[in-house]
Design an enzyme around this catalytic site. Structure first.
Site, PDB file in Angstrom:
ATOM      1  N   VAL A 239       0.674  -1.248   0.126  1.00 20.40           N
ATOM      2  CA  VAL A 239       0.145  -0.876   0.419  1.00 20.40           C
ATOM      3  C   VAL A 239       1.016   1.593  -0.059  1.00 20.40           C
ATOM      4  O   VAL A 239       1.900   1.023   0.997  1.00 20.40           O
ATOM      5  CB  VAL A 239      -0.807   0.037   1.156  1.00 20.40           C
ATOM      6  CG1 VAL A 239      -2.061  -0.427   0.665  1.00 20.40           C
ATOM      7  CG2 VAL A 239      -0.565  -0.274   2.628  1.00 20.40           C
ATOM      8  N   CYS A 379      -0.484   4.840  30.599  1.00 17.97           N
ATOM      9  CA  CYS A 379      -0.345   3.979  32.056  1.00 17.97           C
ATOM     10  C   CYS A 379       1.405   4.610  31.975  1.00 17.97           C
ATOM     11  O   CYS A 379       0.773   5.072  33.272  1.00 17.97           O
ATOM     12  CB  CYS A 379      -0.288   2.704  31.420  1.00 17.97           C
ATOM     13  SG  CYS A 379      -0.123   1.144  32.459  1.00 17.97           S
ATOM     14  N   HIS A 505      -4.944   1.720  28.873  1.00 20.84           N
ATOM     15  CA  HIS A 505      -4.331   2.066  27.313  1.00 20.84           C
ATOM     16  C   HIS A 505      -5.710   1.868  26.149  1.00 20.84           C
ATOM     17  O   HIS A 505      -6.252   1.550  25.541  1.00 20.84           O
ATOM     18  CB  HIS A 505      -4.220   0.290  27.405  1.00 20.84           C
ATOM     19  CG  HIS A 505      -2.416   0.486  27.778  1.00 20.84           C
ATOM     20  ND1 HIS A 505      -0.510   0.965  27.581  1.00 20.84           N
ATOM     21  CD2 HIS A 505      -1.836  -0.426  28.884  1.00 20.84           C
ATOM     22  CE1 HIS A 505      -0.414   0.615  28.052  1.00 20.84           C
ATOM     23  NE2 HIS A 505      -1.159  -0.105  28.942  1.00 20.84           N
ATOM     24  N   GLU A 507      -5.271   3.098  23.558  1.00 18.87           N
ATOM     25  CA  GLU A 507      -5.062   3.046  21.768  1.00 18.87           C
ATOM     26  C   GLU A 507      -5.831   1.674  21.893  1.00 18.87           C
ATOM     27  O   GLU A 507      -5.476   1.332  20.717  1.00 18.87           O
ATOM     28  CB  GLU A 507      -3.449   2.658  21.990  1.00 18.87           C
ATOM     29  CG  GLU A 507      -2.683   1.646  22.668  1.00 18.87           C
ATOM     30  CD  GLU A 507      -2.275   2.391  24.340  1.00 18.87           C
ATOM     31  OE1 GLU A 507      -3.015   3.248  24.831  1.00 18.87           O
ATOM     32  OE2 GLU A 507      -1.195   1.336  24.854  1.00 18.87           O
TER      33      GLU A 507
END
Ligand code: GLN
Length: 532
Positions: A239, A379, A505, A507
């Site tokens: 990509v 964290c 977290h 994310e």
């Protein structure tokens, strides 16, 4: 129910996980309920104790399972929510089989790879959880690996049991380009498919990783030697700008149509407008901002995978390219090293373990606080923010986390009693989803726009509540608390554009089409912040 197995040939790191995730996205777009899982042939029971140098990030699920980072791709590309059962390793399989043997469940029979190990693997395919139309299972490793064999054998048996028309085998392979000959080579793929056929598996679709487009002649050659129709030879070029182009690219090659036809699923193709918009924003963003990620595994592509992805998602929401600068924490221990921070619009301190680079991270937090640079601590990044504030604002020079100094007179980050006598390192941290109540009037509350949230954890050490008052008087405010334990989960600095640290977290819960609210507002703040 239908089953898709994704295997890999020739080399590792082919992006099998991404291919499985992108296929999942395409099938979901057609209105199918999907689930994606991974079977990993290594003997570790989970990747939780594996070194990020070898294995990249450990991805944590709601139920606290510490899994392979490919599960992160699965959750980011689709709506599926995964659980412990969706990342099976040989270690787990053998652990279960041996426990059963010890309990006498096999009634004195000789316990063997076939059928006992393969039965255990198949059991994981039969019960994928709530409503699923298509279960996609990626097999880790490369065809030809000794430890992968029981998984392949289990797949073969399974397709016989549920009916070959309910199962699809996709083989992701590499076509190397030989410059001198100016040619793409099909031989390694032929050999890899031959190995699969040796154990009785005929792939239905070949997904070919390549740096160059496939012309008709190489498609025909692959078709002939690998025994798949020409139309089932799928080109998967590297990509250009982003992994989120992949679903569109595979759709152009008709992958999803092939899959639904082969499995006899009626759901028609749907427009991919949302993905198109995501890719447009990634390719032609209106704005740009620079964010530094300060860590110790910075040279590794995959160690902070979900953090990088979450920053990109936040950028998509703001039509902004987030230029990520990887900053080695140890370099920030010197004055010259700190100069690097002057080129940043914002700083992220991600999760981490151990002493190395800690002072550099504390210096980064101090720089961010004193210069009004947006700071987002994940964290360990919360611990750093707290230690820095205790030392430089409360005037406690020896303040520390007990992780780095267990004799500190001011353990502002501490170890709770129940963690003190942990001997088994695997799976013994505070892991998985916990509820957190937010404090009104904080930046965090503003970002989420609701009073209660659920986020995923993976740590041993906690914010020490004894210091809460003193912190608050000087401007470090608690913004989120666990309703059951009272543990502090979020802290933020007052009178600063954005300085937030979270014990969890975030994310692990961000998607390109649904960025995490804190990442979104952090990047929003970075876009307004000036470099120094
Ligand atoms: N090392 C810290 C702890 O164990 C932080 C862990 C993390 O950042 N995930 O609490």
């Amino acid at each position: 129910m239908k089953y898709i197995f994704v295997t890999g040939g020739v080399v590792s790191s082919l992006g099998k996980g991404l291919t499985a995730a992108a296929l999942g996205a395409l099938l979901e777009q057609r209105g199918l309920r999907i689930k994606i899982q991974k079977f990993d042939p290594y003997l570790n029971v989970d990747p939780g104790t594996m070194n990020p140098f070898q294995h990249g990030e450990v991805y944590v699920l709601d139920d606290g399972a510490e899994t392979d980072l490919d599960l992160g791709h699965y959750e980011r590309f689709t709506n599926c929510r995964l659980s412990r059962r969706n990342n099976l390793t040989s270690g787990q399989v053998y652990e279960t089989v041996i426990q059963k043997e010890r309990r006498g469940d096999y009634l004195g029979k000789t316990v063997q790879v076939i059928p006992h190990v393969t039965d255990e693997i198949k059991a994981n395919l039969r019960d994928p959880g709530e409503d699923v139309d298509v279960l996609i299972t990626e097999i880790g490793g490369t065809i030809g690996d000794i430890e992968g064999l029981p998984f392949l054998e289990a797949m073969r048996q399974f397709s016989l049991e549920v009916g070959r028309n309910n199962v699809l085998f996709i083989h992701v392979t590499l076509l190397p380009y030989i410059k001198a000959a100016g040619e793409l080579k099909s031989k390694p793929s032929q050999q890899s498919v031959a190995k699969l056929r040796e154990i009785g598996i005929q792939p239905d679709i070949l997904v070919c990783r390549t740096e160059h487009p496939l012309d008709l002649s190489i498609r025909q050659k692959l078709s002939l030697f690998c025994n798949v129709p020409v139309a089932a030879v799928i080109e998967e070029q590297d990509v250009e700008s982003s992994i989120y182009e992949l679903p569109l690219m595979l759709q152009r090659e008709n992958l999803d149509t092939l899959v639904v036809e082969a499995l006899n699923i009626p759901n028609p193709e749907q427009p991919m407008d949302e993905w198109r918009d995501i890719v447009r924003r990634l390719k032609y963003p209106a704005y740009r901002t620079t964010v530094g990620v300060v860590g110790k595994y910075i040279e590794l592509q995959d160690a902070y995978k979900s953090v990088y992805e979450s920053l990109t998602h936040a950028g998509i929401a703001h039509d902004c390219e987030v230029d990520i600068v990887r900053v080695d924490a140890e370099e920030l221990e010197s004055k010259e090293g700190l100069e690097q921070l002057k080129n940043l619009n914002g700083i992220v301190v991600p999760g981490g373990f151990g002493n190395r680079g800690i002072q550099g991270k504390i210096n980064a937090a101090q720089f961010a606080r004193e210069n009004d640079i947006p700071y987002f601590g994940l964290c360990l990044g919360l611990h750093i923010l707290t230690i820095e504030f205790a030392r430089n604002v409360l005037g406690l020079p020896k303040a520390n986390s007990m992780e780095f100094d267990d004799q500190s007179p001011d353990p502002v980050i501490y170890l709770m009693e129940e963690q003190k006598d942990v001997v088994h390192k695997g799976g013994s941290m505070r892991l998985g989803a916990y509820t957190c109540d937010l404090v009104e009037g904080t930046k965090t509350y503003e970002a989420y726009g609701k009073p209660s949230i659920s986020e995923r954890h993976r740590h041993r050490y906690e914010f020490n509540g004894d210091y809460r008052e003193r912190f608050s008087e000087k401007g470090l405010k608690v913004a989120g608390v666990n309703p059951e334990s009272g543990l502090v989960e979020i802290a933020e600095i007052e009178n600063h554009p954005f300085m937030v640290g979270v014990q969890f977290h975030p994310e692990f819960q961000s998607k390109p089409n649904a960025p995490h609210p804190l990442f979104k507002n952090f990047v929003g703040a970075c876009m307004k912040s000036k470099k120094h």
